[in-house]
Design a protein around this motif. Structure first.
Motif, mmCIF file in Angstrom:
data_model
loop_
_atom_site.group_PDB
_atom_site.id
_atom_site.type_symbol
_atom_site.label_atom_id
_atom_site.label_comp_id
_atom_site.label_asym_id
_atom_site.label_seq_id
_atom_site.Cartn_x
_atom_site.Cartn_y
_atom_site.Cartn_z
ATOM 1 N N MET A 1 -3.957 8.479 1.267
ATOM 2 C CA MET A 1 -5.241 7.495 1.732
ATOM 3 C C MET A 1 -4.562 6.629 1.800
ATOM 4 O O MET A 1 -4.481 5.302 2.487
ATOM 5 N N LEU A 2 -3.726 6.077 0.395
ATOM 6 C CA LEU A 2 -2.527 4.372 0.670
ATOM 7 C C LEU A 2 -1.900 4.082 1.297
ATOM 8 O O LEU A 2 -1.312 3.242 2.287
ATOM 9 N N ILE A 3 -1.348 5.087 1.544
ATOM 10 C CA ILE A 3 0.004 5.328 2.080
ATOM 11 C C ILE A 3 -0.501 5.928 4.031
ATOM 12 O O ILE A 3 0.623 5.002 5.256
ATOM 13 N N VAL B 1 -2.113 -2.936 -6.286
ATOM 14 C CA VAL B 1 -2.564 -1.992 -5.027
ATOM 15 C C VAL B 1 -3.253 -2.118 -5.070
ATOM 16 O O VAL B 1 -4.195 -1.999 -3.762
ATOM 17 N N PHE B 2 -4.260 -1.536 -6.246
ATOM 18 C CA PHE B 2 -5.983 -0.980 -5.500
ATOM 19 C C PHE B 2 -6.542 -2.937 -5.250
ATOM 20 O O PHE B 2 -7.691 -2.646 -4.764
ATOM 21 N N LEU C 1 0.744 -0.657 0.242
ATOM 22 C CA LEU C 1 -0.030 0.016 0.081
ATOM 23 C C LEU C 1 0.795 1.076 -0.096
ATOM 24 O O LEU C 1 1.073 2.356 -0.756
ATOM 25 N N VAL C 2 1.886 1.217 0.840
ATOM 26 C CA VAL C 2 2.758 2.178 1.208
ATOM 27 C C VAL C 2 3.274 2.707 -0.474
ATOM 28 O O VAL C 2 3.614 3.225 -0.887
ATOM 29 N N THR D 1 -6.002 5.082 10.423
ATOM 30 C CA THR D 1 -6.405 5.436 9.172
ATOM 31 C C THR D 1 -7.597 6.391 8.796
ATOM 32 O O THR D 1 -8.605 6.988 9.616
ATOM 33 N N VAL D 2 -7.889 6.466 7.276
ATOM 34 C CA VAL D 2 -9.045 7.201 6.833
ATOM 35 C C VAL D 2 -9.859 6.719 6.406
ATOM 36 O O VAL D 2 -10.123 6.003 4.993
#
Length: 280
Positions: A212-214, A147-148, A95-96, A232-233
């Protein structure tokens, strides 16, 4: 096998399909921006369809490897530097890295669309960009699809936890959602590429999604900075911001006076490729 006579199964399937479509919005935005660098409509359509098919295949592969994906949440390296501590896991790293990749690509695209590519001094024809190749665009789409897909499958697993036949339900939801996205992805991509303000909004959204992913990766790694753990967002906030921004822009497009030719024009790869170069 799930009991398709059960209303709960159909409700889970419809909800999960809708969720997959919503989570696929950021995927469509990236694919639209990435395929926009190609020089012909045929290449752009091919890249879009290939990108979405890859998204479907990756999701199904990850579903069959659910146990491996869940195990990737376990930390393989813990550290404690006093003011900063946490534990690295496979999910967090994916994700990062994906978030950093999105930030880089979005910022680079904004620079190109506003400033254009720099040319060699004294020869405006040297260094002119002629767009990207189909293979390079597909590679970029594949990277971000991974990632997605991880983010999407983790959400799906949480929604169907404890439901009989959950694997088949998730696979059906993924296939149906990708089919719906394939039907609308090309028109959406053409609309985005025709409207400069929508292009810039799309790139701004990708920056938000990258951030958001980071943050989500840092949360999965249980990073603590000066004693405070990274939270988390909520995705609802992000999608509300995207929907509200698009609504405002659609209203602006309706009331915007003057001919379309007076719009701000952004640099595009297809126009650069078609433009004649100036030789010394």
């Amino acid at each position: 096998m799930p009991d398709f006579a059960s209303g709960a199964v159909w409700l889970s399937l419809l909800t999960l399909t809708f969720l997959e479509i919503v989570l696929g919005i950021d995927n469509i935005i990236f694919i639209s921006i990435a395929s926009g660098k190609l020089k012909t409509d045929a290449e752009r359509k091919k890249a879009t369809n290939v990108g979405l098919i890859l998204a479907m295949v990756l999701r199904i592969v990850l579903l069959f490897g659910v146990s491996f994906l869940v195990a990737m949440n376990e930390s393989f390296y813990d550290f404690d530097w006093g003011w900063f501590k946490g534990g690295l896991s496979g999910q967090a790293i994916i994700l990062v890295i994906g978030g950093v990749f999105l930030l880089y690509k979005s910022t680079s695209e904004i620079h190109h669309k506003l400033e254009g590519d720099e040319h060699t001094e004294g020869d405006p024809g040297v260094g002119k960009s002629v767009g990207a190749t189909l293979q390079s665009v597909i590679v970029q789409i594949t990277i971000i699809n991974l990632v997605f897909s991880v983010d999407s499958i983790l959400t799906a697993i949480g929604m169907t936890n404890g439901l009989e036949g959950a694997l088949l339900i998730m696979i059906i939801a993924v296939v149906v959602s990708v089919g719906i996205m394939m039907a609308f992805a090309v028109p959406v991509g053409n609309f985005v590429n025709r409207n400069p303000t929508i292009q810039m909004l799309g790139l701004a959204f990708l920056i938000l999604i990258g951030f958001m992913l980071i943050v989500e990766g840092a949360h999965l790694a249980h990073f603590e900075v000066f004693g405070s753990e990274v939270g988390t967002v909520p995705k609802g906030y992000l999608y509300f911001a995207i929907a509200f921004s698009l609504l405002v822009e659609f209203l602006n497009m309706k009331v915007r006076p003057g001919p379309k030719e007076k719009q701000v024009r952004l640099n595009t790869y297809s126009e650069e490729a078609a433009a004649p170069t100036t030789d010394k």
